[in-house]
Scaffold this active site. Structure first.
Site, short mmCIF file in Angstrom:
data_model
loop_
_atom_site.label_atom_id
_atom_site.label_comp_id
_atom_site.label_asym_id
_atom_site.label_seq_id
_atom_site.Cartn_x
_atom_site.Cartn_y
_atom_site.Cartn_z
CB ALA A 173 -0.87 -0.02 1.25
N GLY B 194 0.50 -5.13 0.69
CA GLY B 194 -0.65 -5.09 -0.22
C GLY B 194 -0.31 -5.69 -1.59
CD GLU C 220 -2.74 -7.65 2.41
OE1 GLU C 220 -2.35 -6.49 2.18
OE2 GLU C 220 -3.48 -7.95 3.36
CD GLU D 107 1.40 -5.93 5.28
OE1 GLU D 107 2.24 -6.85 5.47
OE2 GLU D 107 0.66 -5.88 4.28
N1 3HC Z 1 4.62 3.46 -0.04
C1 3HC Z 1 5.09 4.66 -0.40
N2 3HC Z 1 6.38 4.87 -0.77
C2 3HC Z 1 7.19 3.81 -0.76
C3 3HC Z 1 6.75 2.53 -0.40
C4 3HC Z 1 5.40 2.37 -0.03
N3 3HC Z 1 4.88 1.19 0.30
N4 3HC Z 1 7.79 1.69 -0.49
C5 3HC Z 1 8.84 2.41 -0.90
N5 3HC Z 1 8.47 3.70 -1.06
C6 3HC Z 1 9.31 4.79 -1.56
C7 3HC Z 1 10.44 5.12 -0.61
O1 3HC Z 1 10.03 6.04 0.36
C8 3HC Z 1 11.47 5.71 -1.56
O2 3HC Z 1 11.07 7.02 -1.83
P1 3HC Z 1 12.17 8.16 -2.07
O3 3HC Z 1 12.91 7.73 -3.30
O4 3HC Z 1 11.35 9.37 -2.22
O5 3HC Z 1 13.02 8.13 -0.86
C9 3HC Z 1 11.26 4.90 -2.83
O6 3HC Z 1 9.97 4.33 -2.73
C10 3HC Z 1 12.25 3.77 -3.02
O7 3HC Z 1 12.29 3.00 -1.83
P2 3HC Z 1 13.66 2.47 -1.23
O8 3HC Z 1 14.66 3.58 -1.18
O9 3HC Z 1 13.33 1.77 0.03
O10 3HC Z 1 14.10 1.47 -2.38
P3 3HC Z 1 14.74 0.02 -2.28
O11 3HC Z 1 14.90 -0.44 -3.67
O12 3HC Z 1 15.90 0.04 -1.36
O13 3HC Z 1 13.63 -0.88 -1.57
C11 3HC Z 1 11.47 -1.81 -1.18
C12 3HC Z 1 12.42 -1.13 -2.21
C13 3HC Z 1 12.01 -3.18 -0.80
C14 3HC Z 1 10.13 -1.93 -1.85
C15 3HC Z 1 11.38 -0.93 0.09
O14 3HC Z 1 11.09 0.39 -0.30
C16 3HC Z 1 10.34 -1.36 1.07
O15 3HC Z 1 10.57 -2.24 1.84
N6 3HC Z 1 9.16 -0.66 1.06
C17 3HC Z 1 8.14 -0.87 2.02
C18 3HC Z 1 7.38 -2.14 1.74
C19 3HC Z 1 6.26 -2.31 2.74
O16 3HC Z 1 6.45 -2.16 3.93
N7 3HC Z 1 5.08 -2.66 2.24
C20 3HC Z 1 3.95 -2.83 3.07
C21 3HC Z 1 3.21 -1.54 3.15
S1 3HC Z 1 1.85 -1.61 4.26
C22 3HC Z 1 0.64 -2.42 3.36
O17 3HC Z 1 0.86 -2.86 2.26
C23 3HC Z 1 -0.68 -2.52 4.03
C24 3HC Z 1 -1.59 -3.48 3.36
O18 3HC Z 1 -1.57 -4.69 4.06
C25 3HC Z 1 -2.98 -2.96 3.30
#
Ligand code: 3HC
Ligand code: NAI
Length: 650
Positions: free
Chosen positions: A61, A100, A103, A123
């Site tokens: 998400a 997400g 999911e 998450e």
């Molecule tokens: N939402 C918004 N922005 C995100 C994002 C997300 N889920 N994931 C990454 N970004 C952004 C980062 O802030 C960064 O932005 P910036 O360039 O402005 O700083 C850019 O994307 C690139 O991210 P990284 O620098 O972390 O890039 P990497 O290549 O090192 O890593 C990744 C990529 C493995 C996807 C890592 O970003 C990551 O782990 N992201 C979070 C994943 C996550 O936690 N997902 C679950 C979200 S909660 C959810 O999905 C709820 C659902 O169950 C309803």
């Protein structure tokens, strides 16, 4: 178009293109709804492939939306539409399918992935649980205990493991999209599989396995709510009808999302990514980084050399003489052996890394280094001598760095003809593991030298935080301050184990006295002796640490420090230390008063926050969030409290 649809030979290819990581923001959710409507309504479409453009499948998400009121269509509703489609959907996964994103893949009828893809529900690392059906659908696809492990740990699994667990149906040998289209074509000829929601939960791999995983994560949670909510949601998935389990999941997700722990973890997530962004470096290219020199092969030098080798850089280490060089080489080899044992390195990769490494006792070996990091004794004269040598032997464009913990980097730089190429690169022990790298920037440091420091951090997979020059920079300066506060409390009425217990129940993995015992009391004793002559005589000074060292009690390595250590290395309360502390309070005429746990932590936090505010005022740290990143990654400040500045409302 954020979501693009094209039909190839009866198969619709739905491509999400939402850089940087294809998060399921509003436009993606709307696009997916549209894609379901169009493909369901188009009789020419027999099956659907869902793929992503760019570097990764959906990474979750959009975390940035969590602070705002959510706008429909909501992800669970979008995914219910995909799950309810009458034509098979095949998720084609490359990069990472996270949160997400996974999911979404679970709502499809099939999943196929590239060999280097990874899948996970991270998450909990954001203080959440999956909120779009993950806790209900995953345990209908893979074993109950495996599902709980993935969700409660937040760890991703590589494609091969995912295939073994039954999470994906195939790993592609060739082009992902072509293979997915072929897979979809074959799937269209078969009956539609029952949606996951209509299937029973999968059993555990062995009797009691689910409860064992639940017990492990309950113990590890240490005050974090999300892992416990994950366990609750997975129990619901096994006991409640699907619609009720989904409703309960959503309610838990929303409560967590609006809670302070998730806010804190989201704050750290973005703060860590912002820390490496430096306005003045916009458009500035780092210098090349291929050959790194490391001067000093002790604890830090060896760790730094190993970190560079593990990142594929070649390293030349300089020590004082041939014997010390050999000892340094052995330390580095030992670290690589450890990586081999833990499965982080293959035997071939270990041999290749060692072939890129040399330990020498003459500075001339650094003639072609792009960057040299000094990690010799913490003594200004010794460092001056080393930098004078580096000035003599290195190319004029070589970046020179010191790993000093406290010393004035600008003063060290003055030993060279061009101080603009000198900065501080302050690693934390063990340097090949700890994620933080403080980049200490003396005034006048060249932009490209600074950009090179930031580039090194990224190359090593570390988080760079920019710090100005002062005694201890950000991390050690704040640590010195709250350690002093902890020492005051020893005299005022608390005992080391009471202070440590307060910190541990707040969420630190280890209290400050136990931590000092582990790293050795002699290091800070040497620093105090060095500073004794310049110390303000009016300043409150606690002698307890000095007394312990004078008695030869340097911490765990000598079997005694603030604690007493048995044969098994376990820390026990020391009556000797207690007597020493009581005697010191008496000597200073302090009437000891017990200090409640909450007050201990309040005093420590206030010390961190006050020093943090000073550091900000002086421009040593660029933003409060950088201080939080430092405290979380250097000293085990609980991530889910967001760092001292966040906790203080900054
Ligand atoms: N939402 C918004 N922005 C995100 C994002 C997300 N889920 N994931 C990454 N970004 C952004 C980062 O802030 C960064 O932005 P910036 O360039 O402005 O700083 C850019 O994307 C690139 O991210 P990284 O620098 O972390 O890039 P990497 O290549 O090192 O890593 C990744 C990529 C493995 C996807 C890592 O970003 C990551 O782990 N992201 C979070 C994943 C996550 O936690 N997902 C679950 C979200 S909660 C959810 O999905 C709820 C659902 O169950 C309803
Ligand atoms: P250490 O004592 O383990 O290693 C220092 C090494 O430098 C020794 O092997 C010594 O032989 C070598 N050395 C001394 N003079 C030299 C010279 N002129 N040329 C080449 N090699 C020389 O010390 P440690 O702990 O590795 O610390 C090194 C530096 O890193 C210090 O400045 C320290 O403050 C800093 N530091 C230490 C941390 C720690 O946790 N130990 C953490 C972060 C920084």
């Amino acid at each position: 178009m954020t979501v693009h649809i094209e039909t190839r030979d009866g198969i619709a290819l739905v491509t999400i293109d939402n850089p940087p990581v294809n998060a399921t923001g509003l436009a993606v959710r709307q696009g997916l709804c549209e894609a379901v409507a169009r493909t369901e309504g188009d009789s020419a479409v027999r099956a659907v492939v869902l793929a992503c453009a760019g570097r990764t499948f959906i990474a979750g998400a959009d975390i940035r939306e969590f602070g705002q009121p959510s706008k429909p269509p909501h992800l669970p509703d979008v995914l219910a539409r995909i799950a309810g489609a009458r034509k098979p959907w095949v998720a084609a996964i490359h990069g990472t399918a996270l949160g997400g994103g996974l999911e979404t893949a679970l709502s499809c009828h099939y999943r196929i992935a590239t060999p280097d893809a990874a899948l996970g529900l991270p998450e909990v690392t954001l203080g959440l649980i999956p909120g779009a059906g993950g806790t209900v659908r995953l345990p209908r696809l893979i074993a109950a205990d495996h599902a709980l492990e993935m969700i409660a740990s937040g760890a991703s699994v590589p494609a091969q493991r995912a295939r073994e667990m039954g999470l994906i149906d195939a790993i592609t040998g060739g082009d992902l999209v072509s293979d997915a289209l072929a897979f979809a074509r074959a799937a269209a000829d078969r009956p539609l599989p029952a949606p996951l929601d209509d299937r029973p939960p999968r059993p555990e791999t062995a009797a009691g396995a689910f409860n064992a995983v639940a017990a492990k994560h309950t113990k590890r949670a240490r005050g974090q709510r999300a892992p416990l909510a994950a366990i609750e949601a997975l129990r619901n998935a096994r006991t409640l009808p699907v619609p009720e389990a989904l409703k309960a999941e959503r309610a838990l997700f929303q409560t967590l999302r609006d809670g302070v722990q998730s806010k804190a973890l989201r704050h750290i997530f973005f703060a860590e990514r912002a820390a490496g962004r430096v306005d003045r470096l916009e458009g500035i290219a780092p210098r090349p980084l291929g050959r790194v020199g490391v001067v000093g092969g002790g604890t830090m030098g060896a760790g730094i050399a190993a970190a560079c080798l593990l990142a594929g850089l070649s390293v030349t280490m300089i020590e004082r003489d041939a014997g010390a060089a050999e000892a340094g080489r052995a330390r580095v080899a030992g670290i690589l052996d450890g990586a081999l044992k833990r499965g982080k390195l293959t035997p071939d990769a270990r041999a290749a890394r060692l072939a890129a490494f040399a330990a020498r006792d003459t500075y001339e070996a650094l003639a072609d280094a792009d960057l040299v990091i000094e990690a010799v004794f913490e003594n200004l004269d010794v460092k001056h001598a080393v930098f004078a040598e580096l000035d003599r032997v290195t190319r004029p464009d070589t970046v020179l760095a010191s790993n000093t913990s406290y010393l004035d980097v600008a003063a060290i730089a003055r030993a060279t003809a061009n101080p603009a190429r000198v900065l501080g690169l302050h690693f934390f022990a063990p340097a090949h593991i700890m994620k933080l790298l403080e980049i200490v920037t003396p005034e006048g440091v060249d932009d490209s030298a600074l950009a090179t420091g930031v580039a090194l951090a990224k190359r090593l997979g570390k988080i760079p935080v920019i710090a100005g020059v002062c005694d201890g920079f950000i991390a050690n300066r704040i640590m010195s301050r709250y350690r002093r506060e902890a020492e005051y409390m020893l005299e005022d009425g608390a005992l080391p184990w009471e202070i440590d217990a307060a910190m541990e129940s707040y969420g630190f993995p280890m209290g400050i006295f136990r931590m000092q015992d582990l790293s050795g009391l002699d290091i800070s004793w040497a620093m105090r002796k060095r500073r004794a002559a310049t110390r303000d005589p009016a300043e409150r000074y606690v002698d307890i640490g000095d007394r312990l060292c004078e008695a030869g009690h340097f911490g765990q390595k000598t079997g005694r420090g603030y604690y007493l250590y048995g044969e098994d290395g376990r820390a026990q309360r020391s009556t000797e230390t207690e007597a020493l502390i009581l005697a010191e309070s008496a000597r200073k005429g302090i009437a000891r008063q017990p200090i409640p746990e909450s007050e201990i932590m309040a005093r420590l936090l206030a010390a961190m926050q006050d020093e943090g505010a000073r550091i900000l005022d002086e421009g040593i740290a660029r933003r409060a969030a950088d201080i939080d990143v430092v405290m979380v990654n250097a000293f085990g400040f609980p991530r889910w409290k967001g760092g001292p500045m966040f906790a203080g409302g900054a």
